[in-house]
Design an enzyme around this catalytic site. Sequence first.
Site, PDB file in Angstrom:
ATOM      1  CE  LYS A  11      -4.550   0.741   0.593  1.00 53.29           C
ATOM      2  NZ  LYS A  11      -5.503  -0.072  -0.157  1.00 53.29           N
ATOM      3  CB  THR A  56      -2.887  -3.160  -0.027  1.00 51.45           C
ATOM      4  OG1 THR A  56      -4.102  -2.819  -0.703  1.00 51.45           O
ATOM      5  CG2 THR A  56      -2.068  -4.103  -0.893  1.00 51.45           C
ATOM      6  CG  ASP A  57      -8.690  -1.790   3.472  1.00 52.43           C
ATOM      7  OD1 ASP A  57      -8.852  -0.643   3.011  1.00 52.43           O
ATOM      8  OD2 ASP A  57      -9.262  -2.199   4.497  1.00 52.43           O
ATOM      9  CG  HIS A 242      21.262  23.502 -16.834  1.00 56.18           C
ATOM     10  ND1 HIS A 242      22.487  23.033 -16.424  1.00 56.18           N
ATOM     11  CD2 HIS A 242      20.646  22.443 -17.425  1.00 56.18           C
ATOM     12  CE1 HIS A 242      22.614  21.756 -16.775  1.00 56.18           C
ATOM     13  NE2 HIS A 242      21.506  21.367 -17.369  1.00 56.18           N
TER      14      HIS A 242
END
Lengths: 284, 284, 284, 284
Positions: A11, A56-57, A242
């Site tokens: 996650k 993943t929660d 630059h």
Amino acid sequence: MIEVGPNSYGKSAIRLVKVDRDQTPHRVRDLTIAIALQGDFASSYSEGDNTAVIATDTMKNTAYALGGEHLTSSIEAYGLVLGRHFLAEGREVELAQVSIEAHAWRQIGSAPDAFTRDGSETRTAVVSVGRDGFRVEAGIADLVVMKTTRSAFAGFPRDRFTTLPETGDRIMATKVTASWGYTRDVEMDFDAVFDRVRSTFLTAFADHDSASVQHSIWVVGRAIVEAHPEVAEVTMSLPNLHHWTVDLSPFGIANDREIYVATTEPHGLIEATIRRSDVSSGKS
Amino acid sequence: MIEVGPNSYGKSAIRLVKVDRDQTPHRVRDLTIAIALQGDFASSYSEGDNTAVIATDTMKNTAYALGGEHLTSSIEAYGLVLGRHFLAEGREVELAQVSIEAHAWRQIGSAPDAFTRDGSETRTAVVSVGRDGFRVEAGIADLVVMKTTRSAFAGFPRDRFTTLPETGDRIMATKVTASWGYTRDVEMDFDAVFDRVRSTFLTAFADHDSASVQHSIWVVGRAIVEAHPEVAEVTMSLPNLHHWTVDLSPFGIANDREIYVATTEPHGLIEATIRRSDVSSGKS
Amino acid sequence: MIEVGPNSYGKSAIRLVKVDRDQTPHRVRDLTIAIALQGDFASSYSEGDNTAVIATDTMKNTAYALGGEHLTSSIEAYGLVLGRHFLAEGREVELAQVSIEAHAWRQIGSAPDAFTRDGSETRTAVVSVGRDGFRVEAGIADLVVMKTTRSAFAGFPRDRFTTLPETGDRIMATKVTASWGYTRDVEMDFDAVFDRVRSTFLTAFADHDSASVQHSIWVVGRAIVEAHPEVAEVTMSLPNLHHWTVDLSPFGIANDREIYVATTEPHGLIEATIRRSDVSSGKS
Amino acid sequence: MIEVGPNSYGKSAIRLVKVDRDQTPHRVRDLTIAIALQGDFASSYSEGDNTAVIATDTMKNTAYALGGEHLTSSIEAYGLVLGRHFLAEGREVELAQVSIEAHAWRQIGSAPDAFTRDGSETRTAVVSVGRDGFRVEAGIADLVVMKTTRSAFAGFPRDRFTTLPETGDRIMATKVTASWGYTRDVEMDFDAVFDRVRSTFLTAFADHDSASVQHSIWVVGRAIVEAHPEVAEVTMSLPNLHHWTVDLSPFGIANDREIYVATTEPHGLIEATIRRSDVSSGKS
């Protein structure tokens, strides 16, 4: 025959803010957390078998749930807690990597409860916890720095496509992404060490005469490794932002390194690791 | 003892547009190019010695100067020309890596000279040229795809921090970053092969039943490797851009997978390489 | 004496995705919605009195709750429903403005349930509902277009700071933000009219010879107003995304309008409204 | 009959950096400038007649050319010089608007020539010069602030779509865009006044008890107008960057306003002008 090669899942962009109101001023911790797991997950790909796949929660929930008790000192220490949790939770997990960005807030005046976010830099940490130990990389991101003198670029080869003039005095500006690897498997006062390394970074950047961005990476990186025995190596990724002197001669106006145009496209990009040669690097 | 470890330097974000007006419609090539060199450059760091440092400004000039004659077929072929140029130019160069993003333009109606930029995806190529050969990775970025059915996520473990319900029918949406490595040292009709791989990608994505994002990576990646003998492996990095069903029950309104909230924070992130197991991978 | 002047409040960035699975292919509507209210809200500022302040969280809920039943034809029609709802809900509300961005999805092949997001343009609508009627502005954003010939810029004044050469054949590229106001208080088939106006926009852009970005705005804007009686006026904001011919003469290479550098900083910015002069404009 | 309505044109995103090395530390001014002209330019649209069109490239050159001599005190004073220049240069010009963003740099330690960019806020100025005088608006952008207590939101109406609970103690966080109009046609020490207004802003933000974002705008805006007679009005645009308390009760963990999830989508958006009611506003 086709197979699953290197893989990870997890996650990202978990946004956690913790406020400790028992302190004066209140302490605000503002983190963006990513958790990634590696291990024996090939069948989750090839078979669609989720029996080992910590959702993943769930990772997100875990980060919030453990924040109250365990997010009390450094982000590195909290990352270690999270990493170890996932190794304990899933026996297929071989490596749990917790990446944390910490966004700083500054007290407004002497108010205990009002803050401005310091957008000038982000503190980072990547904590990798495996079955055989852990590794911590600390770092800085988004820090834009500039040297207005003592920066040169000369002596480079000239071929048929070279038009850049040599210069002994240019502006050097860059947006720093730096990370440094600590000695493996050692817990320390990560906040204190971070502050010291950051200070060395800024001092070395300000003090040296630069022959190129490459040279600056060396000078700054060497200073960090020399001064901090905890640091095994430091890696920098420095865009050369630059600043070109504007040609005002068509208008009859002199421009002796006073008026510049700042550019972002294209930009140089210089990346290197500076490390102790007498120890095996912490990096693979 | 302190030393220079892995390093590279180059120019990024070179914006080159080439218009061929001899064709009808005109052909527009719109590229963002990055060039990076690796090799025997340690002294440019540790000594500030620029004698071997091809200026990144020269790299930019070279990309433009060689564009007229050599940017005539695929971006991969052009990348090979650029990479070989820098190996010939600097004997300290061991690897020249040319990364190109191609932004597509579509003809407006039947106009020969008017176009809209297709912001839906970016074609990518990374060409790495060394003293002993070259490697080409082609890819797609920024392609957002969605499956409105036939995507599930169930059977995952439940611990004390798990609240996610199992689902047999969710939206799966992701922003694709995919790249595939071709067989080493083989030049081919890179445009034609790209089109074929891309087509396989989309077809496999549309056709399959997904048990998870991991599973989808496998199905799509395997389809690509199986169908295209030129492809040694394919790597995908897929954020799971969650679309959550909105709970409208407090308002007495049913919501049977009709109204969703699209989210980006937090998001799952699944990354894997699918490869032939019977050949040594092109990747280190 | 200090007072509250012009003010508005509301909810922005409401992300609503609706999927109709009864159609083949499925219909995906992907919207970003902003709702803003104006009216008699001075005391909410000066007194901190929230009794009339419909919570922005409630606005979000309302957008989702009404989506099922009322987001069935155009985004303009849905915006009217939302705007009227808030006028009915709060008697202090004098103007409810609903701004909607619609993100397009394209079917993959003939799949009923797989899509790619079309990142090339965003359809926009701003629906303003007041006690005395409503106004609708439709539009396009994020559409990048280019003319590879038939674009000039010459005849402009030259002062001591002018260095730009005249040109009879340059690339013109711009990222279109265009919006057009429909006749007040008229509901129509907004989808059909949008498609027709968009088509006129592209055709006119492709067909004309441009003397400047200003001139192009006129030509395209006039074409839209002429062809579409529903349109009272059209406003365009066009950055001139300069493409400069690269000077390859130092390398002995000719460059006859073939190799360009695309730039974004700095850029011209041209904004104008083209309107019927015989009707009172819908805009204040 | 179709006509050209309101219009303007100019150059945006001019990136000018000026370094004064005669001071210790060096003084770095880092500006992003936009110039826009309004006036009698209808024929440049409808006829493609460029005879009055000062090229936007010339505007860019002018900004750089005048920077050496005239960018010596405040950005507002420099904007006045630029604006007056374009009114003198083109008799069709009726209004020249110069918008400047100033990016701050902070000295590193006591180094005279090394700096970090302060990414925490941007100072802004919009200088509008007409034939009959000028107007200056100064401002702040990108400043993210937070109150960790003394912020409430209660007493709002509840309808069938309201689910938000009342709260007496929430986090309030916002990314400030504020601008204030000075008395017309008066030149002053713009730097000193800016510093004083900014100080009032922060003090008032930190000190007050907030009943809502609306209320905070009033308190802060009134404090500015009251304390600074040069300020005719102040306008704020404040997104409500919601921090939601995470519900940890499913895990048996209490969360008494300690662990929050920070969100950006959706967000409230509150905009208002606070002004003196006894003077005619500088704003149309």
